[in-house]
Design a protein around this motif. Structure first.
Motif, PDB file in Angstrom:
ATOM      1  N   ASN A 159       0.787  -1.226   0.000  1.00  0.00           N
ATOM      2  CA  ASN A 159       0.000   0.000   0.000  1.00  0.00           C
ATOM      3  C   ASN A 159       0.823   1.283   0.000  1.00  0.00           C
ATOM      4  O   ASN A 159       0.444   2.283  -0.598  1.00  0.00           O
ATOM      5  CB  ASN A 159      -1.012  -0.024   1.151  1.00  0.00           C
ATOM      6  CG  ASN A 159      -0.347  -0.094   2.507  1.00  0.00           C
ATOM      7  OD1 ASN A 159       0.293   0.842   2.936  1.00  0.00           O
ATOM      8  ND2 ASN A 159      -0.502  -1.234   3.181  1.00  0.00           N
ATOM      9  N   LEU A 160       1.972   1.247   0.696  1.00  0.00           N
ATOM     10  CA  LEU A 160       2.784   2.450   0.759  1.00  0.00           C
ATOM     11  C   LEU A 160       3.334   2.815  -0.620  1.00  0.00           C
ATOM     12  O   LEU A 160       3.314   3.968  -1.041  1.00  0.00           O
ATOM     13  CB  LEU A 160       3.937   2.236   1.743  1.00  0.00           C
ATOM     14  CG  LEU A 160       3.826   2.780   3.168  1.00  0.00           C
ATOM     15  CD1 LEU A 160       2.408   3.089   3.584  1.00  0.00           C
ATOM     16  CD2 LEU A 160       4.516   1.863   4.157  1.00  0.00           C
ATOM     17  N   LEU A 163       0.840   4.455  -2.767  1.00  0.00           N
ATOM     18  CA  LEU A 163       0.662   5.859  -2.459  1.00  0.00           C
ATOM     19  C   LEU A 163       1.731   6.699  -3.159  1.00  0.00           C
ATOM     20  O   LEU A 163       1.449   7.757  -3.728  1.00  0.00           O
ATOM     21  CB  LEU A 163       0.778   6.054  -0.949  1.00  0.00           C
ATOM     22  CG  LEU A 163      -0.294   6.920  -0.337  1.00  0.00           C
ATOM     23  CD1 LEU A 163      -1.662   6.405  -0.711  1.00  0.00           C
ATOM     24  CD2 LEU A 163      -0.112   6.948   1.159  1.00  0.00           C
ATOM     25  N   MET A 187       0.936   7.014  -6.705  1.00  0.00           N
ATOM     26  CA  MET A 187      -0.116   7.980  -6.958  1.00  0.00           C
ATOM     27  C   MET A 187       0.454   9.397  -6.922  1.00  0.00           C
ATOM     28  O   MET A 187       0.105  10.249  -7.754  1.00  0.00           O
ATOM     29  CB  MET A 187      -1.195   7.809  -5.902  1.00  0.00           C
ATOM     30  CG  MET A 187      -2.479   8.458  -6.274  1.00  0.00           C
ATOM     31  SD  MET A 187      -3.838   7.699  -5.349  1.00  0.00           S
ATOM     32  CE  MET A 187      -4.319   9.060  -4.358  1.00  0.00           C
ATOM     33  N   ASP A 188       1.333   9.638  -5.962  1.00  0.00           N
ATOM     34  CA  ASP A 188       1.970  10.953  -5.876  1.00  0.00           C
ATOM     35  C   ASP A 188       2.652  11.311  -7.185  1.00  0.00           C
ATOM     36  O   ASP A 188       2.495  12.406  -7.703  1.00  0.00           O
ATOM     37  CB  ASP A 188       3.037  10.954  -4.774  1.00  0.00           C
ATOM     38  CG  ASP A 188       2.427  11.107  -3.398  1.00  0.00           C
ATOM     39  OD1 ASP A 188       1.261  11.543  -3.316  1.00  0.00           O
ATOM     40  OD2 ASP A 188       3.117  10.794  -2.402  1.00  0.00           O
ATOM     41  N   THR A 212      -9.309   7.791  -0.814  1.00  0.00           N
ATOM     42  CA  THR A 212      -8.376   8.480  -1.695  1.00  0.00           C
ATOM     43  C   THR A 212      -9.107   8.891  -2.953  1.00  0.00           C
ATOM     44  O   THR A 212     -10.244   8.492  -3.194  1.00  0.00           O
ATOM     45  CB  THR A 212      -7.216   7.543  -2.097  1.00  0.00           C
ATOM     46  OG1 THR A 212      -7.769   6.325  -2.568  1.00  0.00           O
ATOM     47  CG2 THR A 212      -6.312   7.272  -0.917  1.00  0.00           C
ATOM     48  N   ASP A 213      -8.441   9.691  -3.734  1.00  0.00           N
ATOM     49  CA  ASP A 213      -9.043  10.176  -4.974  1.00  0.00           C
ATOM     50  C   ASP A 213      -8.238   9.649  -6.137  1.00  0.00           C
ATOM     51  O   ASP A 213      -7.133  10.118  -6.369  1.00  0.00           O
ATOM     52  CB  ASP A 213      -9.031  11.702  -4.958  1.00  0.00           C
ATOM     53  CG  ASP A 213      -9.537  12.252  -6.276  1.00  0.00           C
ATOM     54  OD1 ASP A 213     -10.359  11.564  -6.922  1.00  0.00           O
ATOM     55  OD2 ASP A 213      -9.122  13.364  -6.634  1.00  0.00           O
TER      56      ASP A 213
END
Lengths: 335, 335
Positions: free
Chosen positions: B246-247, B250, B253-254, B281-282
DNA sequence: CGCTCGATTGGAATCGATTACACGCAGAAG
DNA sequence: CTTCTGCGTGTAATCGATTCCAATCGAGCG
């Protein structure tokens, strides 16, 4: 398991001597020390910490009792506590109270039974007889984040007053006038303080905080959701919901979306405690950030000060506003 | 501190008798037991767990060494482990290895020194001599989530193969053909397994997994971000990025947003490990959910089985796909 | 040459429990 | 009236270290 005796006989010395080299006692001839050391690693000997603790009356262990490990704020706190403790030669045992006073007591009791050297607590409630007793009878103790008024124990925390004032200023500037807050349990200092600071800040802007705009939560997501539901059912619902912690903010957001509301166009949202995920939510959530790592490290240092016989003073750090999009388009960015 | 002797003299009996009532030994007259019990709570006596452990050779404590407390997956795992252990009368000491083998060793060593009854490990690497040694010399041990091949230790984990196949099917159905994966460290089983399962699933759809579509990460957000950057710099960038935890998702996504890309229109995103935040989250992130709590509880039961002399078998639970919006709209809803 | 002294080392007590073994006593059995 | 049984309890050993105190030894000193 190989014990100190085995090492002693392999090295041809007494257990006293082995113990001395293990504890860097200077009065050991270099040649003897070397012999002991070889025996030690030939046998892969490791001293029994239990026996050692029994004799020395210290465990070089700290207890940390937090209210909810699943809350990222506390997770990060726990992590920084462990880091600092390790750097100073201590271990830490974490107890998760899950916001339940009985569980908190369970952990305090277990930790005390194990004769930890000191206790770091972020109390879930106003303090059980057990915890109060421990504080009174001299167990080294430090409160972190939350504390219990009237107990003579150093407190390491962040003061959110200024940041809350900044938040209110920010909201006011964005045109919001009906501001509501979801409070934590009254038994926690962080609960009551945040409402008070919020109310004071509102007054400074000529706004008031009616009772129906104060929701009662328990720092868990679900309570945030319910409190928000009650707000939205009001004849005149607030245009901003400020949650006293991150989990309740999430619950609040759930409820808003469940009702088909848009954030921030229909309702705005802000939270106390900033966490990495807030950057990625839709919209990114405006929050008040505590210096979490610093909090943990400072608390450990304070606790070790009292453990080692020095004195420790309370420390108050400060929180700061991190404005994002959940309250409307920002006019300026707070760094 | 009040000791068993104080209780004994207050009650007018020997320490042996006090110990007997404390341990529910049947051979104590009821009247004597009562006298001891009153003495116990008049003095607020609590047995010293350190002394008790020294004598009995058991601490009723389990060690849990995880790779990263800040990863919500492990936080939840730790929580369920503690819950189950407590229910069974054990405490647990958590060691956070922070994905660093030396730190992992530090914790294993400390835990062993404290003579914990058993060790639960989610190894960060292929196993240090220390850990391998502990396993070989009979320290009760169970691997959870990740494991070390070739070591004779029960493993409790979730198998993601089927879920990964479902994921690939889902992606394929949405029209995605160029799928990339961000891998965890090769030294971890969860790292290598996930790529393999992914590659196999792709093959089943006649797709291949070119080397440049396999990113190397370390389970931390930043590595996910960098790996994604490399994907996007490719002449033919992938249209889906699947992060092995999961990290890293993220981080991915950034990077996508930093480049002004839209998710899922320009690139799709999926992750291994579902966490509560993924809903918020979007856009909400499609993920493979492990039965985390079940994993922790099962592992504890297995470990306690071996601690108490029974035998424990490995257990494999299964993961499942949770489709959300980060890979595109489902077919049922769109054209 | 005998004695004091400092450097090393060992013996044994100790920390606070648990528990094997022994003992005293009462009722049962012979 | 013994002897045997068992129950309830106490004595003391033990777990694996640390540490106080005493013993030993060679050297330096008067």
């Amino acid at each position: 398991m190989v014990g100190i005796k085995d090492v002693a006989s392999l090295a041809g010395v007494s257990v006293a001597t082995v113990s001395r080299v293990l504890n860097q006692h200077p009065a050991v001839r270099a040649e003897t020390r070397a012999r002991v050391l070889t025996a030690v690693d030939r046998l892969a000997y490791r001293p029994n910490a239990v026996a050692r603790s029994l004799r020395t009356h210290q465990t070089r262990t700290l207890g940390l009792v937090i209210s909810d490990v699943l809350n990222p704020f506390f997770t990060e706190l726990a992590r920084s506590v462990e880091d600092e403790a390790r750097a100073l030669g201590y271990s830490v045992i974490i107890g998760n109270a899950d916001e339940q006073p009985e569980l908190q007591d369970h952990h305090v009791r277990t930790l005390l039974d194990r004769r930890i050297d000191g206790l770091l607590v972020s109390p879930t409630d106003g303090g059980s007889p057990l915890m109060l007793g421990a504080a009174r009878t001299g167990t080294p103790m430090v409160f972190v984040d939350r504390w219990i008024p009237g107990v003579d124990v150093p407190v390491v925390r962040a003061d959110g007053r200024d940041a809350i004032r900044d938040l209110v200023a920010h909201l006011h500037a964005l045109g919001h006038r009906r501001l509501a807050i979801i409070n934590g349990p009254a038994a926690t200092t962080t609960g009551s303080e945040r409402v008070e600071a919020f109310r004071d800040a509102l007054h400074a802007y000529g706004l008031s905080l009616p009772a129906e705009y104060v929701g009662q939560g328990d720092f868990q997501a679900d309570s945030g959701r319910k409190a928000t539901g009650r707000f939205l059912d009001l004849p005149r619902p607030p245009d901003v919901v400020f949650a006293a912690d991150n989990l309740m903010a999430l619950g609040a957001m759930d409820e808003m979306y469940a009702r088909g509301l848009r954030v921030p166009e229909d309702v705005a949202l802000a939270a106390f405690d900033d966490i990495p995920w807030f950057v990625h939510t839709d919209p990114p959530i405006t929050a008040i950030a505590q210096p979490t790592g610093e909090l943990g490290r400072t608390a450990v240092r304070a606790l070790i000060d009292v453990v080692e016989g020095r004195t420790a003073a309370s420390v108050t750090l400060s929180a700061r506003l991190v404005a994002r999009r959940s309250c409307g388009e920002r006019r300026e960015q707070t760094s």
